[in-house]
Each structure stands twice: as C-alpha cells, then as structure tokens.
Design a protein around this motif. Structure first.
Motif, PDB file in Angstrom:
ATOM      1  N   CYS A  64       1.033  -1.450  -0.240  1.00  0.00           N
ATOM      2  CA  CYS A  64       0.198   0.450   0.298  1.00  0.00           C
ATOM      3  C   CYS A  64       0.647   1.171  -0.053  1.00  0.00           C
ATOM      4  O   CYS A  64       1.746   1.083   0.498  1.00  0.00           O
ATOM      5  N   HIS A  66       0.612   5.852  -0.003  1.00  0.00           N
ATOM      6  CA  HIS A  66      -0.665   6.840   0.137  1.00  0.00           C
ATOM      7  C   HIS A  66      -0.622   7.788  -0.958  1.00  0.00           C
ATOM      8  O   HIS A  66       0.652   8.314  -1.044  1.00  0.00           O
ATOM      9  N   SER A  67      -1.277   7.978  -1.544  1.00  0.00           N
ATOM     10  CA  SER A  67      -1.273   9.610  -2.138  1.00  0.00           C
ATOM     11  C   SER A  67      -1.786  10.790  -1.566  1.00  0.00           C
ATOM     12  O   SER A  67      -3.670  10.938  -1.343  1.00  0.00           O
ATOM     13  N   THR A  72      -6.084   9.459  -0.119  1.00  0.00           N
ATOM     14  CA  THR A  72      -5.917   7.977  -0.066  1.00  0.00           C
ATOM     15  C   THR A  72      -5.578   6.907  -0.132  1.00  0.00           C
ATOM     16  O   THR A  72      -4.229   7.509  -0.699  1.00  0.00           O
ATOM     17  N   THR A  73      -5.557   5.467   0.532  1.00  0.00           N
ATOM     18  CA  THR A  73      -4.262   4.666   0.122  1.00  0.00           C
ATOM     19  C   THR A  73      -4.696   4.476  -1.558  1.00  0.00           C
ATOM     20  O   THR A  73      -5.630   3.462  -0.972  1.00  0.00           O
ATOM     21  N   PHE A  74      -3.602   3.832  -1.994  1.00  0.00           N
ATOM     22  CA  PHE A  74      -3.878   3.002  -3.181  1.00  0.00           C
ATOM     23  C   PHE A  74      -2.968   1.470  -2.888  1.00  0.00           C
ATOM     24  O   PHE A  74      -1.768   1.558  -2.252  1.00  0.00           O
ATOM     25  N   CYS A  92      -5.539  -0.576  -6.328  1.00  0.00           N
ATOM     26  CA  CYS A  92      -7.312   0.829  -6.506  1.00  0.00           C
ATOM     27  C   CYS A  92      -7.161   0.489  -4.905  1.00  0.00           C
ATOM     28  O   CYS A  92      -5.917   0.283  -3.800  1.00  0.00           O
ATOM     29  N   SER A  93      -7.827   1.654  -4.093  1.00  0.00           N
ATOM     30  CA  SER A  93      -7.964   2.296  -2.943  1.00  0.00           C
ATOM     31  C   SER A  93      -9.012   1.047  -2.380  1.00  0.00           C
ATOM     32  O   SER A  93      -9.259  -0.067  -2.871  1.00  0.00           O
ATOM     33  N   ARG A  94      -8.794   1.187  -0.886  1.00  0.00           N
ATOM     34  CA  ARG A  94      -9.621   0.524   0.267  1.00  0.00           C
ATOM     35  C   ARG A  94     -10.804   0.403   0.237  1.00  0.00           C
ATOM     36  O   ARG A  94     -11.784  -0.535  -0.689  1.00  0.00           O
ATOM     37  N   GLU A  95     -11.251   1.789  -0.572  1.00  0.00           N
ATOM     38  CA  GLU A  95     -13.033   2.397  -0.649  1.00  0.00           C
ATOM     39  C   GLU A  95     -13.413   1.486  -1.345  1.00  0.00           C
ATOM     40  O   GLU A  95     -14.204   1.035  -1.886  1.00  0.00           O
ATOM     41  N   ALA A 160      -6.192   5.510  -9.780  1.00  0.00           N
ATOM     42  CA  ALA A 160      -5.396   5.251  -9.088  1.00  0.00           C
ATOM     43  C   ALA A 160      -3.837   5.504  -9.947  1.00  0.00           C
ATOM     44  O   ALA A 160      -2.944   6.268 -10.321  1.00  0.00           O
TER      45      ALA A 160
END
Ligand SMILES: C[S@@+](CC[C@H](N)C(=O)[O-])C[C@H]1O[C@@H](n2cnc3c(N)ncnc32)[C@H](O)[C@@H]1O
Length: 414
Positions: A64, A66-67, A72-74, A92-95, A160
C-alpha cells in the motif's frame, strides 16, 4: 500492534516499522527480479506495510502507498487462485476494493469459471503486415457466435492511474505483475507495447480495456492478454463487452466470418467521422489507421461521413419521445439501413431497439416482436444479457401489449 481505523479487514495489522526482510520471510511473494528497494519505501508515503501471517482473501500481503493528491491509500491486492489459478492482481484504493470483492465472480467463483467457447478453436493468432499479431479465422464462424471469454489478470482503478506518482505507480505495477502465477505473468509480458517507456505501463497503456467492475460506476483499466490480440478496424466483424459481475470479457462475432478473414474489434465509438478516427487512433493508440474505411477513396469518405451525420440526427429525433420531430417507424428503419450501408454491424443494437419501440408505439405486435428479437441478439453480443435494454426487448418479445411502449401515444391522449 496498532490498528488504523480505516484498516483493510483482510489484513492483519502490523505497523510499517516491521523491516521488509521480515515481511518477505513471512510472505515470500517476490522473485529476485522485483527490486522493491527502488520503489520509495520511506514511512511517509507508505501508509501500511502490513504482515498477514495467515493469508485470507489475498495470496500476498497487500502493498500500500498513500497518495496525498487523491487523499487516499492505494494498494496492490493479488489473489492467485482466482479463475482456476489464472490469478488476478488489483490496484485500487481500499474504498474501491469492495467493487471487485462484491462481484459475483469473487464472492462465489464456482458458477463463474468461464468455459472456453466452441468458436475459440476457429481462429489463431497470426502476424499481420504492419499490425503485429492479429487473430485470423481458420474456419467459417456464424454471426453472434461467442469467440472468446477471459478474466482479467490485472484491474487498475482509473483514479489510481490518475493520482499515483509515476515512479510509485510503476513500482506498484511491478509488484502486481510479479505476484501473478508464472503462466499469467508470462502472458502479460508477451503483450505488445506501442509507446516505449516503463515496460509494464506501456503494455497496459497499449492493451487495457476500460470497464466497470461489480456494482460500481467507476472506471477501471482491465488487462486481458488474449482479448488484446484483436486488432482495430473501424468497421469490425466482432464486438466485446465486460461482464462486471462475472469479471469476464466476452467477444462475439457480429457478422458471418470466412476462413482467412482477420477478426477485428473497434477501439473507438462507432459514429466518429473519418478525420476524428484518424486523430484519435494516432493520439490515443499511437498508430496510423489503415483499415478499409480509413483508406477509402475521398468520395467514399465524404459519403460515409454524410451517413454518420444523418445517423446522429435520426438517433436524436428517435430518442426524443416528446417532440417526435422526424421519428417514425420509417425513419427508424432508415436508421437500420444507414448502419447496414456503413457496415456498422457491431453497433446495430441501438438501431434495432429504435425500430422495435417505434412499432410498439403504434401497437403493431408482429413488427415489434420481429425487431425486438433482432435487438436481443445484437445487444447480447454488444452489451451482454444483463443490459437493461436486453431485458426490455425480452419483455417486448414475450408480451408486446404489456410493454410500457405499447400504443404509447394513443394511451397518452386517452
Ligand atoms: C491491443 S494491441 C492489438 C494486438 C497487437 N497487434 C499485438 O501484436 O499484440 C494494439 C496494437 O496493435 C496494433 N494495431 C491494432 N490495430 C491496428 C490497425 N488497424 N492498424 C495498425 N496497427 C494496429 C497497434 O500497434 C496497436 O498499438
């Protein structure tokens, strides 16, 4: 151990302070060819370098980053048993991850194990002058036959691609590809790269399709190496669609194909003019279009562009249920003949729907049924049987009088 509030539930949370060497001994996911050291590793941009002692959904520890720009974190998530061992890596992001994990193919893979269509044996990858490899028919193939079905090896959330800094993104792509099963990684590496630069990004940029995943409405880059062997033609004889629940790309013919004919799809929307097609293929795909429609004589190009303009105008009228302008059964059937003259067999679905609806509006059951039947075959190939218009046409076919379109104008007046 600390657990961050927005932690991915499929990972066991151990802070990034755990040294990478220990991570590898815990989850030996990297072959020596991947040099993670060249990927930024400092704690400020890696929000979680987590260890999971017993992998659950993921075959490797999610990697992972962070951006700050996307806030968010990808992560890179890989599941090697996916699709009977073909494997799947996701960036992808966690969401956004739940879009993939909520897809039926992920929740309950058994019914989605994709069968190889019968027509898959009727063509073979062959070198084509000036186009690299392409697929050429080795036997006669009928209209609307399924040629190919394939799950992606890689899914990348468009957000992403847009937000992760290039160097970091390239590192994530390396992890994603390296973690795939050997055979799938080899298939990925055999893909053609058109633009140069980072070899993995180049392959993705040259070959990825755009798709929706699960029930999400976001855009994803989907990489299916065999589907990518189909070259472009502005008047193709095959179409593709991606099933967002089955996570499967399906490719069908749209007209009968003779042995020796190249099987092609269109990389563009169908109604672009000659100049627009040239410009887009050069700018976005990096090649000079040399298909028959692009190489036609000037008078034929002018005629084709005039037809395309009339197609857009007629579709605007037919789509406008209030003002009706030139909309009628005759203008809808004219639309079909314009598509046929243009050899836009892959795009006929909308034209057939317009004709079926026009006949339903004037309460002609026989005609409405006849065109709904054609529409279903065309939509099934172009968009898949879950498409809402496929369902509407099925209703029109079975019980025209029960369709919301039935006798529409007379009912409205009454
Ligand atoms: C998705 S790949 C198609 C398969 C590719 N030919 C191969 O060898 O793997 C897209 C690339 O194929 C080539 N290509 C596809 N259609 C073409 C066409 N109509 N004319 C010229 N090149 C084409 C271009 O190099 C393009 O970047």
């Amino acid at each position: 151990f600390t657990t961050s509030p927005n932690a991915d539930p499929s990972t066991c949370q151990i802070p990034f302070l755990i040294p990478p060497a220990f991570q590898r001994s815990c989850a030996p996911f990297l072959s020596p060819t991947v040099d993670l050291e060249s990927t930024p590793q400092d704690a400020s941009n890696i929000s979680s370098a987590l260890i999971r002692s017993l992998p659950t959904l993921w075959s490797h520890e999610p990697y992972c980053v962070h951006s700050p720009s996307a806030r968010t974190t990808f992560c890179v998530y890989t599941r090697t048993p996916f699709a009977s061992g073909r494997g799947l890596s996701i960036i992808c992001s966690r969401e956004a991850l739940s879009q993939v994990t909520s897809a039926s193919a992920f929740r309950n893979p058994e019914p989605w194990t994709v069968a190889r269509p019968a027509a898959a044996g009727k063509y073979t990858a062959t070198p084509i002058p000036n186009k690299g490899l392409g697929n050429v028919a080795t036997a006669a193939i009928s209209q609307y036959e399924e040629l190919h079905a394939e799950t992606p090896l890689l899914l990348v959330q468009d957000t992403a691609m847009q937000h992760v800094e290039w160097d970091v993104l390239f590192g994530m792509l390396r992890v994603a590809v390296e973690r795939l099963p050997d055979k799938s990684r080899r298939r990925f590496m055999e893909l053609h790269g058109q633009f140069g630069g980072d070899p993995l990004y180049d392959r993705i940029n040259t070959n990825a399709f755009n798709g929706k995943v699960g029930s999400g409405s976001e855009s994803w880059w989907t990489v299916m190496p065999e589907s990518s062997r189909f070259n472009h033609d502005c008047r193709p004889n095959a179409v593709y669609h991606f099933d967002p629940q089955g996570l499967t790309q399906h490719i069908h013919t749209v007209r009968p194909i003779a042995p020796g004919e190249e099987i092609t799809v269109s990389y563009l929307i169908p109604t672009l003019t000659h100049a627009e097609r040239h410009q887009k293929l050069k700018a976005e795909w990096g090649f000079q279009c040399d298909c028959a429609a692009c190489n036609a004589a000037p008078w034929a190009v002018e005629l084709s562009d005039a037809r395309l303009s009339l197609i857009s105008k007629l579709e605007g009228h037919l789509d406008d249920i209030l003002s009706r302008n030139d909309a009628s059964t005759a203008s809808a059937e004219l639309l079909v003949s314009l598509y046929e003259s243009e050899r836009l067999d892959g795009a006929m679905a909308d034209a057939y729907v317009f004709v079926a609806l026009e006949w339903a509006y004037v309460a002609n059951a026989e005609k409405a049924r006849q065109w709904a039947d054609k529409a279903m075959a065309a939509i099934g190939a172009l968009r898949g049987p879950w498409n809402e218009w496929y369902q509407s046409m099925a209703k029109l076919l079975v019980e025209p009088e029960g369709s919301p379109a039935w006798d529409y104008f007379a009912r409205k007046k009454a």
